[in-house]
Motif scaffolding. Structure first.
Motif, PDB file in Angstrom:
ATOM      1  N   THR A 198       3.390  21.796  -1.282  1.00  0.00           N
ATOM      2  CA  THR A 198       2.295  21.833  -0.314  1.00  0.00           C
ATOM      3  C   THR A 198       1.465  20.564  -0.378  1.00  0.00           C
ATOM      4  OG1 THR A 198       2.197  24.247  -0.384  1.00  0.00           O
ATOM      5  CG2 THR A 198       0.228  23.097   0.400  1.00  0.00           C
ATOM      6  N   TYR A 199       1.176  20.116  -1.604  1.00  0.00           N
ATOM      7  CA  TYR A 199       0.387  18.892  -1.722  1.00  0.00           C
ATOM      8  C   TYR A 199       1.103  17.718  -1.064  1.00  0.00           C
ATOM      9  CZ  TYR A 199      -2.491  15.125  -3.288  1.00  0.00           C
ATOM     10  OH  TYR A 199      -3.308  14.023  -3.278  1.00  0.00           O
ATOM     11  N   ILE A 200       2.393  17.560  -1.368  1.00  0.00           N
ATOM     12  CA  ILE A 200       3.142  16.419  -0.828  1.00  0.00           C
ATOM     13  C   ILE A 200       3.217  16.490   0.693  1.00  0.00           C
ATOM     14  CG2 ILE A 200       5.404  15.286  -0.761  1.00  0.00           C
ATOM     15  CD1 ILE A 200       5.779  16.338  -3.687  1.00  0.00           C
ATOM     16  N   ARG A 201       3.523  17.658   1.231  1.00  0.00           N
ATOM     17  CA  ARG A 201       3.698  17.798   2.673  1.00  0.00           C
ATOM     18  C   ARG A 201       2.410  17.546   3.447  1.00  0.00           C
ATOM     19  NH1 ARG A 201       8.823  16.812   2.502  1.00  0.00           N
ATOM     20  NH2 ARG A 201      10.185  18.554   1.905  1.00  0.00           N
ATOM     21  N   ARG A 202       1.278  17.729   2.805  1.00  0.00           N
ATOM     22  CA  ARG A 202      -0.005  17.548   3.496  1.00  0.00           C
ATOM     23  C   ARG A 202      -0.487  16.104   3.482  1.00  0.00           C
ATOM     24  NH1 ARG A 202      -3.377  22.945   1.442  1.00  0.00           N
ATOM     25  NH2 ARG A 202      -2.334  24.426   2.863  1.00  0.00           N
ATOM     26  N   PRO A 236       0.806  -1.225   0.000  1.00  0.00           N
ATOM     27  CA  PRO A 236       0.000   0.000   0.000  1.00  0.00           C
ATOM     28  C   PRO A 236       0.835   1.269   0.000  1.00  0.00           C
ATOM     29  CG  PRO A 236      -0.909  -1.599   1.530  1.00  0.00           C
ATOM     30  CD  PRO A 236       0.395  -2.155   1.069  1.00  0.00           C
ATOM     31  N   GLU A 237       2.005   1.249   0.674  1.00  0.00           N
ATOM     32  CA  GLU A 237       2.805   2.463   0.722  1.00  0.00           C
ATOM     33  C   GLU A 237       3.375   2.833  -0.653  1.00  0.00           C
ATOM     34  OE1 GLU A 237       5.531  -0.801   2.568  1.00  0.00           O
ATOM     35  OE2 GLU A 237       3.394  -0.246   2.574  1.00  0.00           O
ATOM     36  N   LEU A 238       3.574   1.819  -1.522  1.00  0.00           N
ATOM     37  CA  LEU A 238       4.042   2.111  -2.875  1.00  0.00           C
ATOM     38  C   LEU A 238       2.914   2.689  -3.727  1.00  0.00           C
ATOM     39  CD1 LEU A 238       6.237  -1.027  -3.597  1.00  0.00           C
ATOM     40  CD2 LEU A 238       7.026   1.287  -3.061  1.00  0.00           C
ATOM     41  N   VAL A 239       1.730   2.137  -3.572  1.00  0.00           N
ATOM     42  CA  VAL A 239       0.574   2.667  -4.292  1.00  0.00           C
ATOM     43  C   VAL A 239       0.335   4.117  -3.891  1.00  0.00           C
ATOM     44  CG1 VAL A 239      -1.900   2.409  -4.682  1.00  0.00           C
ATOM     45  CG2 VAL A 239      -0.451   0.375  -4.483  1.00  0.00           C
ATOM     46  N   GLU A 240       0.447   4.389  -2.604  1.00  0.00           N
ATOM     47  CA  GLU A 240       0.235   5.752  -2.120  1.00  0.00           C
ATOM     48  C   GLU A 240       1.357   6.677  -2.577  1.00  0.00           C
ATOM     49  OE1 GLU A 240      -1.855   8.768   0.152  1.00  0.00           O
ATOM     50  OE2 GLU A 240      -2.320   6.988  -1.027  1.00  0.00           O
ATOM     51  N   LEU A 241       2.575   6.195  -2.627  1.00  0.00           N
ATOM     52  CA  LEU A 241       3.699   6.995  -3.105  1.00  0.00           C
ATOM     53  C   LEU A 241       3.445   7.487  -4.523  1.00  0.00           C
ATOM     54  CD1 LEU A 241       6.700   8.000  -3.024  1.00  0.00           C
ATOM     55  CD2 LEU A 241       7.324   5.730  -3.901  1.00  0.00           C
ATOM     56  N   SER A 242       3.034   6.588  -5.403  1.00  0.00           N
ATOM     57  CA  SER A 242       2.776   6.983  -6.785  1.00  0.00           C
ATOM     58  C   SER A 242       1.595   7.945  -6.865  1.00  0.00           C
ATOM     59  CB  SER A 242       2.500   5.743  -7.642  1.00  0.00           C
ATOM     60  OG  SER A 242       2.262   6.107  -8.987  1.00  0.00           O
ATOM     61  N   ARG A 243       0.554   7.677  -6.083  1.00  0.00           N
ATOM     62  CA  ARG A 243      -0.612   8.576  -6.097  1.00  0.00           C
ATOM     63  C   ARG A 243      -0.227   9.984  -5.659  1.00  0.00           C
ATOM     64  NH1 ARG A 243      -4.014  11.317  -3.303  1.00  0.00           N
ATOM     65  NH2 ARG A 243      -2.921  10.874  -1.349  1.00  0.00           N
ATOM     66  N   THR A 248      15.692   3.681  -0.820  1.00  0.00           N
ATOM     67  CA  THR A 248      14.232   3.657  -0.815  1.00  0.00           C
ATOM     68  C   THR A 248      13.693   3.861  -2.227  1.00  0.00           C
ATOM     69  OG1 THR A 248      14.236   6.010  -0.203  1.00  0.00           O
ATOM     70  CG2 THR A 248      13.940   4.408   1.572  1.00  0.00           C
ATOM     71  N   TRP A 249      12.523   3.278  -2.479  1.00  0.00           N
ATOM     72  CA  TRP A 249      11.928   3.336  -3.807  1.00  0.00           C
ATOM     73  C   TRP A 249      11.305   4.706  -4.049  1.00  0.00           C
ATOM     74  CZ3 TRP A 249       9.317  -1.977  -5.223  1.00  0.00           C
ATOM     75  CH2 TRP A 249      10.286  -2.978  -5.135  1.00  0.00           C
ATOM     76  N   SER A 250      11.149   5.030  -5.341  1.00  0.00           N
ATOM     77  CA  SER A 250      10.701   6.373  -5.698  1.00  0.00           C
ATOM     78  C   SER A 250       9.691   6.332  -6.835  1.00  0.00           C
ATOM     79  CB  SER A 250      11.896   7.239  -6.103  1.00  0.00           C
ATOM     80  OG  SER A 250      12.494   6.712  -7.275  1.00  0.00           O
ATOM     81  N   SER A 251       9.066   7.489  -7.061  1.00  0.00           N
ATOM     82  CA  SER A 251       8.089   7.646  -8.134  1.00  0.00           C
ATOM     83  C   SER A 251       8.384   8.939  -8.880  1.00  0.00           C
ATOM     84  CB  SER A 251       6.668   7.676  -7.564  1.00  0.00           C
ATOM     85  OG  SER A 251       5.709   7.924  -8.588  1.00  0.00           O
ATOM     86  N   HIS A 252       8.065   8.952 -10.164  1.00  0.00           N
ATOM     87  CA  HIS A 252       8.322  10.110 -11.028  1.00  0.00           C
ATOM     88  C   HIS A 252       7.142  10.265 -11.978  1.00  0.00           C
ATOM     89  CE1 HIS A 252      10.916  11.757 -14.622  1.00  0.00           C
ATOM     90  NE2 HIS A 252      10.249  12.726 -14.035  1.00  0.00           N
ATOM     91  N   LYS A 265       2.116   9.951   5.369  1.00  0.00           N
ATOM     92  CA  LYS A 265       2.853   8.833   4.802  1.00  0.00           C
ATOM     93  C   LYS A 265       2.562   7.578   5.602  1.00  0.00           C
ATOM     94  CE  LYS A 265       7.557   7.175   4.204  1.00  0.00           C
ATOM     95  NZ  LYS A 265       8.954   7.393   4.626  1.00  0.00           N
ATOM     96  N   PRO A 266       2.148   6.502   4.956  1.00  0.00           N
ATOM     97  CA  PRO A 266       1.896   5.254   5.693  1.00  0.00           C
ATOM     98  C   PRO A 266       3.126   4.833   6.481  1.00  0.00           C
ATOM     99  CG  PRO A 266       1.076   5.085   3.443  1.00  0.00           C
ATOM    100  CD  PRO A 266       1.840   6.377   3.523  1.00  0.00           C
ATOM    101  N   GLY A 267       2.920   4.535   7.751  1.00  0.00           N
ATOM    102  CA  GLY A 267       4.036   4.141   8.601  1.00  0.00           C
ATOM    103  C   GLY A 267       4.756   5.295   9.267  1.00  0.00           C
ATOM    104  N   GLY A 268       4.344   6.522   8.934  1.00  0.00           N
ATOM    105  CA  GLY A 268       4.942   7.695   9.571  1.00  0.00           C
ATOM    106  C   GLY A 268       6.130   8.236   8.804  1.00  0.00           C
ATOM    107  N   GLY A 269       6.661   9.348   9.294  1.00  0.00           N
ATOM    108  CA  GLY A 269       7.764  10.010   8.621  1.00  0.00           C
ATOM    109  C   GLY A 269       7.288  10.909   7.494  1.00  0.00           C
ATOM    110  N   LYS A 270       8.224  11.355   6.676  1.00  0.00           N
ATOM    111  CA  LYS A 270       7.914  12.269   5.584  1.00  0.00           C
ATOM    112  C   LYS A 270       8.386  11.696   4.253  1.00  0.00           C
ATOM    113  CE  LYS A 270       8.339  16.522   8.317  1.00  0.00           C
ATOM    114  NZ  LYS A 270       9.045  17.841   8.419  1.00  0.00           N
ATOM    115  N   TYR A 271       7.696  12.094   3.204  1.00  0.00           N
ATOM    116  CA  TYR A 271       8.161  11.765   1.866  1.00  0.00           C
ATOM    117  C   TYR A 271       9.407  12.591   1.546  1.00  0.00           C
ATOM    118  CZ  TYR A 271       3.747   9.368   0.934  1.00  0.00           C
ATOM    119  OH  TYR A 271       2.687   8.500   0.971  1.00  0.00           O
TER     120      TYR A 271
END
Length: 280
Positions: free
Chosen positions: A154-158, A119-126, A236-240, A161-167
């Motif tokens: 602003t969008y990213i910071r709001r 789920p955290e990867l799906v959310e990362l891409s979203r 860590t994995w990433s999205s673009h 993140k699943p499991g806590g922490g920041k993107y």
């Protein structure tokens, strides 16, 4: 200097953008377990040839391939290779461009290979994709470049993140102007850096490639020994995600989206400009 385009030039960039969209459609369908990243490059090369376009990546600074294929912890500029085999559970970002009559289009997407992704990867891409659309929606007459950066950050910071922490908003790479070259002024950060000021004012004829890159961890990257492949320093994995957008007298037009960005920008209350190539 920022290159300001005429309506006729934007129409030509729309042609290039639609070719990029066709490359995306074909490579996305082929990104399945067992395929190699070289297979995707071969498909992209064929689509470009069918449309009478050329790749703006091949040969750029010595880059050896038609598209960039960035798997898992690779952020950007992954080189397609016959020995990189996609596996169930991988994620891959495909960055593709096209040139039509000297005018450029550039866009990227992230896709999941196979099934059963965390789920955290799906959310990362979203989150990465939606932050791109937030930035695209900020391309309005009278805004400044920093308004686009602010909308993305602003969008990213709001987003929790699943499991806590920041993107991690990747620091060393960002968006750019585009037109008669793939990379032009201005450079677009995906976060606000106050010492850079507000940047140029957005006016009709302004064209940008907006491309947030986000990781599950660090914002920092390093380049591998091939002098191209960019990976996160912590693995860590990433999205673009990326689209090219033009600002016209009648509003914005997402040149690399099949519908010109109409559906997604409507969610932000933004009406897109008329498409010079409707129904393409």
């Amino acid at each position: 200097m920022v290159q300001i385009k005429t309506p006729e030039q934007i129409a030509k960039m729309r042609e290039a953008g639609l070719v990029v969209a066709a490359v995306h459609e074909a490579t996305r369908a082929a990104a399945v377990p067992g395929a190699t990243t070289k297979d995707l490059d071969d498909i992209a090369r064929k689509v470009l040839a069918e449309h009478g376009a050329t790749s703006n990546f091949l040969g750029y600074g010595g880059f050896p391939a038609t598209i960039c294929t960035s798997v898992n912890e690779v952020v950007v500029h992954g080189i397609p290779r016959p020995d990189v085999v996609l596996k169930d559970g991988d994620i891959i970002s495909v960055d593709a461009g096209a040139v039509v009559d000297g005018w450029h289009g550039d866009a990227a997407y992230t896709v999941f290979v196979g099934s059963g992704h965390a789920p955290e990867l799906v959310e990362l891409s979203r989150v990465t994709e939606e932050s791109m659309w937030a930035g695209l929606a900020a391309v309005r007459n009278g805004n400044r470049l920093v308004d686009v950066s602010r909308a993305i950050e602003t969008y990213i910071r709001r987003q929790p993140k699943p499991g806590g922490g920041k993107y991690g908003i990747i620091e060393d790479y960002g968006g750019h102007g585009i037109g008669t070259e793939m990379h032009m002024e201005p450079h677009l950060l995906n976060y606000v850096e106050r010492r850079r000021g507000r940047g140029p004012r957005l006016v009709p004829g302004f064209c940008l490639a907006i491309e947030p890159m986000v990781s599950l961890g660090t914002p920092r990257t390093r380049v591998l020994d091939d002098d191209w492949t960019v990976v996160t320093t912590d693995g860590t994995w990433s999205s673009h995600w990326e689209h090219t957008i033009a600002l016209t007298e009648e509003g914005p037009l997402v040149l690399t989206a099949p519908d010109g960005g109409r559906a997604k920008l409507a969610e932000y209350g933004v009406t897109t400009a008329p498409d010079p190539h409707p129904g393409s």
